[in-house]
Design a protein around this motif. Structure first.
Motif, PDB file in Angstrom:
ATOM      1  N   PHE A 113      -5.202  -3.370   2.546  1.00 45.32           N
ATOM      2  CA  PHE A 113      -5.484  -2.485   3.683  1.00 45.32           C
ATOM      3  C   PHE A 113      -4.505  -1.320   3.709  1.00 45.32           C
ATOM      4  O   PHE A 113      -4.898  -0.161   3.906  1.00 45.32           O
ATOM      5  N   TYR A 114      -3.217  -1.610   3.530  1.00 38.94           N
ATOM      6  CA  TYR A 114      -2.218  -0.540   3.501  1.00 38.94           C
ATOM      7  C   TYR A 114      -2.547   0.480   2.410  1.00 38.94           C
ATOM      8  O   TYR A 114      -2.410   1.698   2.612  1.00 38.94           O
ATOM      9  N   MET A 115      -2.948  -0.010   1.237  1.00 39.62           N
ATOM     10  CA  MET A 115      -3.254   0.875   0.122  1.00 39.62           C
ATOM     11  C   MET A 115      -4.427   1.792   0.471  1.00 39.62           C
ATOM     12  O   MET A 115      -4.392   3.000   0.198  1.00 39.62           O
ATOM     13  N   LEU A 116      -5.463   1.238   1.105  1.00 36.35           N
ATOM     14  CA  LEU A 116      -6.623   2.041   1.486  1.00 36.35           C
ATOM     15  C   LEU A 116      -6.256   3.088   2.529  1.00 36.35           C
ATOM     16  O   LEU A 116      -6.751   4.220   2.489  1.00 36.35           O
ATOM     17  N   ALA A 205       0.197   4.639  -2.222  1.00 33.73           N
ATOM     18  CA  ALA A 205      -0.986   3.815  -2.512  1.00 33.73           C
ATOM     19  C   ALA A 205      -0.860   3.142  -3.876  1.00 33.73           C
ATOM     20  O   ALA A 205      -1.183   1.961  -4.043  1.00 33.73           O
ATOM     21  N   LEU A 206      -0.356   3.889  -4.864  1.00 31.65           N
ATOM     22  CA  LEU A 206      -0.179   3.333  -6.210  1.00 31.65           C
ATOM     23  C   LEU A 206       0.858   2.218  -6.218  1.00 31.65           C
ATOM     24  O   LEU A 206       0.722   1.225  -6.951  1.00 31.65           O
ATOM     25  N   SER A 207       1.881   2.347  -5.376  1.00 27.41           N
ATOM     26  CA  SER A 207       2.964   1.358  -5.387  1.00 27.41           C
ATOM     27  C   SER A 207       2.503  -0.016  -4.909  1.00 27.41           C
ATOM     28  O   SER A 207       3.098  -1.038  -5.271  1.00 27.41           O
ATOM     29  N   TYR A 208       1.449  -0.068  -4.095  1.00 25.20           N
ATOM     30  CA  TYR A 208       0.982  -1.367  -3.602  1.00 25.20           C
ATOM     31  C   TYR A 208       0.410  -2.228  -4.721  1.00 25.20           C
ATOM     32  O   TYR A 208       0.355  -3.460  -4.591  1.00 25.20           O
ATOM     33  N   ILE A 209      -0.019  -1.604  -5.816  1.00 22.51           N
ATOM     34  CA  ILE A 209      -0.534  -2.379  -6.948  1.00 22.51           C
ATOM     35  C   ILE A 209       0.551  -3.304  -7.496  1.00 22.51           C
ATOM     36  O   ILE A 209       0.266  -4.400  -7.988  1.00 22.51           O
ATOM     37  N   ALA A 210       1.823  -2.864  -7.387  1.00 22.69           N
ATOM     38  CA  ALA A 210       2.931  -3.678  -7.889  1.00 22.69           C
ATOM     39  C   ALA A 210       3.082  -4.983  -7.122  1.00 22.69           C
ATOM     40  O   ALA A 210       3.687  -5.944  -7.623  1.00 22.69           O
ATOM     41  N   VAL A 211       2.553  -5.053  -5.908  1.00 24.61           N
ATOM     42  CA  VAL A 211       2.576  -6.291  -5.120  1.00 24.61           C
ATOM     43  C   VAL A 211       1.261  -7.044  -5.262  1.00 24.61           C
ATOM     44  O   VAL A 211       1.238  -8.273  -5.371  1.00 24.61           O
TER      45      VAL A 211
END
Length: 455
Positions: A113-116, A205-211
């Motif tokens: 949700f944060y990423m979106l 947004a890209l950084s959330y992929i790391a989690v």
């Protein structure tokens, strides 16, 4: 009887095994870093650092964008307040949800949700159709989901590590957050200049992929099913509140956290006044003051990682931290020397992190796993929900009596209240031991056994 050749072979094998054991021990991590040997925790630790750095990058870009759109300090403060308001109103309910459902699934949902939301803000900025009210609304939505995600995140550390490594894990989790707090804003300033404001949203947004990727890949041990899943959410909430109400130690550490959060944390809100009106060092000097506090926060995390195994009286240390934080706040208010003020800000940063992380650790160590999120939600309510109210009160009072006097009074009150709490804590520890209640509730004696290394 074995032949000499066979005995020599066995001796050689033993020597080889002994040598291998020595080499293994030589490369073993220190006890304070041992949680990083757990694959799931290490992956999430790295991912969380990258994600938190992305958060700080977006914060810089978003703040700059609000100023460009409105040129209003009031609206800039409103965006921050709206984002933290759900922690004040919804954190206890978020704790219930984090105790009732699979925390890994909750974290996956909230991180996506944060990423979106970050992607949406980046797109609106790219199209030049974003407004300040859209920013406020999306900040509010982020805050609502954080009221669930934050308790789940803090408690998830205990799901990834054995109880013997929980304290080190909490300290390491605090370290990665404060390391990102030092690095993230610097990268954020550069990203706004290179990629524009929209770029800061896309990077976050890209950084959330790391989690998200580690959460998808990891397999956590199945936790014991709670016996109260048939209860309503309100019953679970009441159980969490009653748990804290019957335990003086939990009340004391939450109270100490409230004192330093409400009275000392607002120093950050007043730093622009000190930079502009007292030290006359402008925006560059303001960055220097904030950097000193950030360095202190990182040092506090590192100190806690190094000392976590040696801490024997956590609540007493928390009293000392509150007194030091309040005293440093008072000294900073009275100081006219910039080098001395920078040193005091480092001290305040250290105390701020130590207070939050110690409270988190004490509560998680003494609370059963099936109730941790509910109790930790009260810590989140105290440290991150009520603290913004302290910022509003400090700003309102500073308008009438000045920033120095406001901060000096707040620091003095923090020291006095911490010492009074210590006196009450000493009386609590001298109370006679009580027998176990008929309903199976923990007694004061049980509480001391659970928290003997921390209280």
């Amino acid at each position: 009887m074995l032949s000499p050749s066979i005995e020599n072979i066995k001796d050689t094998k033993k020597l080889s095994e002994s040598s291998h054991l020595v080499q293994t021990r030589a490369f073993a991590l220190p006890s304070s870093l041992r949680p990083l040997a757990e694959k799931n925790f290490a992956l999430l630790w790295v991912g969380a650092f990258l994600s938190n750095a992305g958060f700080w990058i977006q914060s810089i870009g978003q703040g700059w964008q609000v100023l460009q759109l409105t040129n209003s300090a009031l609206l800039l403060g409103l965006v921050t307040f709206i984002a933290t308001l759900p922690n004040l109103l919804l954190s206890p309910i978020g704790g219930v949800i984090a105790d009732r459902f699979n925390r890994r699934h909750l974290l996956l949902f909230t991180q996506c949700f944060y990423m979106l939301i970050s992607l949406l803000m980046g797109i609106l900025t790219t199209l030049h159709i974003i407004t300040v009210w859209q920013i406020i609304l999306l900040a509010l939505l982020n805050g609502v989901f954080s009221s669930v995600g934050f308790p789940a995140w803090q408690t998830f550390v205990g799901d990834l590590l054995p109880p013997s490594q929980l304290r080190q894990g909490i300290a390491l989790n605090s370290t990665q957050f404060n390391l990102s707090r030092v690095i993230g804003p610097a990268i954020g300033g550069l990203s706004v200049g290179i990629f524009g404001i929209a770029g800061s949203y896309y990077l976050n947004a890209l950084s959330y992929i790391a989690v998200i990727i580690p959460l998808l890949l990891m397999h956590t041990a199945n936790r014991e099913q709670r016996k109260s899943t048939h209860k309503s959410m309100w019953s679970d909430l009441r159980d969490g509140l009653q748990y804290v109400r019957k335990r003086p130690i939990a009340q004391i550490v939450l109270l100490l956290q409230f004192f330093i959060a409400f009275l000392v944390f607002p120093y950050q809100t007043l730093l622009p006044i000190f930079a502009n009106n007292i030290y006359h060092i402008g925006a560059t000097g303001l960055g220097l003051l904030n950097s000193a506090a950030g360095i202190g926060a990182l040092l506090g995390s590192i100190i806690l990682v190094m000392m976590t195994q040696r801490i024997q009286n956590g609540s007493r240390i928390l009293v000392i931290v509150c007194c030091l934080g309040g005293g440093a706040c008072l000294a900073f208010a009275l100081s006219n020397s910039l080098p001395l003020s920078l040193a005091l800000l480092i001290c305040i940063g250290i105390c701020s992190v130590l207070s939050s992380t110690l409270t988190n650790t004490i509560l998680q160590m003494m609370v059963p796993q099936e109730m941790r999120s509910r109790v930790l939600s009260l810590w989140i309510l105290t440290a991150f929900g009520l603290a913004p109210l302290g910022n509003l009160v400090a700003g309102w009072i500073a308008q009438d009596i000045g920033a120095s006097l406001t901060l000096g009074i707040a620091g003095s009150i923090c020291v006095i209240l911490a010492l009074c709490t210590f006196g009450f804590h000493s009386k609590t520890r001298t109370l006679p031991e009580r027998e176990t209640d008929h309903d199976g509730e923990y007694t004061l004696q049980d509480e001391r056994k659970e928290g003997k290394l921390l209280v």
